[in-house]
Design an enzyme around this catalytic site. Sequence first.
Site, PDB file in Angstrom:
ATOM      1  N   GLU A  32       0.826  -1.205   0.000  1.00 23.54           N
ATOM      2  CA  GLU A  32       0.000   0.000   0.000  1.00 23.54           C
ATOM      3  C   GLU A  32       0.865   1.262   0.000  1.00 23.54           C
ATOM      4  O   GLU A  32       0.547   2.247  -0.650  1.00 23.54           O
ATOM      5  CB  GLU A  32      -0.935   0.012   1.226  1.00 23.54           C
ATOM      6  CG  GLU A  32      -2.119  -0.925   1.089  1.00 23.54           C
ATOM      7  CD  GLU A  32      -2.974  -0.585  -0.110  1.00 23.54           C
ATOM      8  OE1 GLU A  32      -3.317   0.592  -0.291  1.00 23.54           O
ATOM      9  OE2 GLU A  32      -3.299  -1.503  -0.893  1.00 23.54           O
TER      10      GLU A  32
ATOM     11  N   CYS B  95     -11.966   2.286 -14.999  1.00 24.44           N
ATOM     12  CA  CYS B  95     -12.321   3.707 -14.860  1.00 24.44           C
ATOM     13  C   CYS B  95     -11.032   4.516 -14.814  1.00 24.44           C
ATOM     14  O   CYS B  95     -10.715   5.173 -13.834  1.00 24.44           O
ATOM     15  CB  CYS B  95     -13.156   3.917 -13.594  1.00 24.44           C
ATOM     16  SG  CYS B  95     -14.011   5.504 -13.603  1.00 24.44           S
TER      17      CYS B  95
ATOM     18  N   CYS C  46     -15.931   2.283 -20.279  1.00 26.83           N
ATOM     19  CA  CYS C  46     -17.259   2.147 -19.667  1.00 26.83           C
ATOM     20  C   CYS C  46     -17.985   0.883 -20.145  1.00 26.83           C
ATOM     21  O   CYS C  46     -18.756   0.292 -19.385  1.00 26.83           O
ATOM     22  CB  CYS C  46     -18.102   3.381 -19.938  1.00 26.83           C
ATOM     23  SG  CYS C  46     -17.325   4.876 -19.277  1.00 26.83           S
TER      24      CYS C  46
ATOM     25  N   CYS D  67     -17.428  -1.837 -17.816  1.00 26.63           N
ATOM     26  CA  CYS D  67     -17.594  -1.494 -16.392  1.00 26.63           C
ATOM     27  C   CYS D  67     -18.838  -2.163 -15.804  1.00 26.63           C
ATOM     28  O   CYS D  67     -19.932  -2.088 -16.382  1.00 26.63           O
ATOM     29  CB  CYS D  67     -17.701   0.018 -16.256  1.00 26.63           C
ATOM     30  SG  CYS D  67     -17.950   0.530 -14.552  1.00 26.63           S
TER      31      CYS D  67
ATOM     32  N   CYS E 184     -24.269   4.647 -13.733  1.00 27.59           N
ATOM     33  CA  CYS E 184     -23.178   5.610 -13.507  1.00 27.59           C
ATOM     34  C   CYS E 184     -23.671   7.004 -13.922  1.00 27.59           C
ATOM     35  O   CYS E 184     -24.085   7.208 -15.064  1.00 27.59           O
ATOM     36  CB  CYS E 184     -21.962   5.217 -14.338  1.00 27.59           C
ATOM     37  SG  CYS E 184     -20.680   6.485 -14.344  1.00 27.59           S
TER      38      CYS E 184
HETATM   39 FE1  SF4 Z   1     -16.127   4.903 -14.640  1.00 34.02          FE
HETATM   40 FE2  SF4 Z   1     -18.768   5.210 -14.824  1.00 34.02          FE
HETATM   41 FE3  SF4 Z   1     -17.366   4.502 -16.963  1.00 34.02          FE
HETATM   42 FE4  SF4 Z   1     -17.703   2.805 -14.931  1.00 34.02          FE
HETATM   43  S1  SF4 Z   1     -19.266   3.601 -16.274  1.00 34.02           S
HETATM   44  S2  SF4 Z   1     -15.814   3.209 -16.074  1.00 34.02           S
HETATM   45  S3  SF4 Z   1     -17.673   4.205 -13.187  1.00 34.02           S
HETATM   46  S4  SF4 Z   1     -17.199   6.424 -15.865  1.00 34.02           S
END
Ligand code: SF4
Length: 372
Positions: A34, A220, A227, A230, A236
């Site tokens: 970390e 992200c 996205c 994601c 989102c």
């Molecule tokens: Fe980031 Fe939203 Fe795209 Fe997911 S959908 S990668 S949280 S901007």
Amino acid sequence: MSSFAFRLIAWQRSHGRHDLPWQGQDAYRVWLSEIMLQQTQVATVIPYYQRFVAAFPNIAALAAATEDEVLAHWSGLGYYARGRNLHKAARIVAERFGGEFPRRFEDIVELPGIGRSTAAAICALAWHEHRAILDGNVKRVLARYCGIEGWAGEKKIEEQLWQQAESLLPPPCRGRAGVGVKLLSSCDSTPILTFPLQGGRDDSIATYTQALMDMGATVCVRSRPRCAACPVQADCVAVQTDRTAQLPTPRPKKAVPERHAVFLLLMHGSDILLEKRPGSGIWGGLWCPPQFEDEVAARDWFLRSGMEARGGEKLKSFTHVFTHFKLHITPLKVELAHKPLRAGEPGSVWLEVGEALGAAIPTPVRKVLEQL
Ligand code: SF4
């Protein structure tokens, strides 16, 4: 559709990173990783981490080492205060906690170099304690997912992000093995859902914490987030409002100050004079050539020193970029006729160039020595 935490956990299990050398390791290794990962990418950290744990396999070994030995293993990784604080913290753990890394968040966050987010990450990853993290990557994910505008360096924006980070946490599992656990998130509008316990053990917080880190590092990402890949794209806010390029709000622009420095490379044969820098400030505790503001100051100092030059040359200037300023460095090489008495002064040392490359030196000094 599932809640934020549920989807992240499911995504991490199938798409997250599972082969990082500190994953599933003890609290010492989690702590070390970390600290190394602050401001530094995984690919850069891995070889440093591996060399570091080979040299200092446990807290006792780290506490027993000298600061020079620790910084020599940190050399090239930058942000040397991290290495110095790690060493100080290991000594505190050895003295106060008998060499066992503390389990209580309140004790961990008191250690040098450990802030709220790092302490929470150690608690979550090593002890499976339900704590929210908020490092740079997580700030970016939450600013986009929750549509939070404003620079995260501002207190009130950071507070909003912490609130979201806390509210999105998966709750501690109270189910029995094979029964499952209910999850609910306040940032999305989804109803309660369940996911199964892994082997009867609640490792949801460790998986969730790793998921947030992995999401920030691989999906992200800063520019052009992926996205389509994601797990939380459906709700989102940045996607819904077409603001993925605007969020997170960048730091207000300020001119980056520029400074100049001259490194005086005093050479005798293949030996070079290095001085230990004071413990605080840039490159604190590291070995560097004598440094001056400009060539005039370097020349005046040299003339007053009584040393005799046999020859010299100006090496190629270069710029080293710090977080808050740029440093333009001019290396001046001076070949000395004799080694001066100065060599015996405390805090300075003559080293053969190859030996100096293995000492605790910052990256710009390494760059210069490699040219010699
Ligand atoms: Fe980031 Fe939203 Fe795209 Fe997911 S959908 S990668 S949280 S901007």
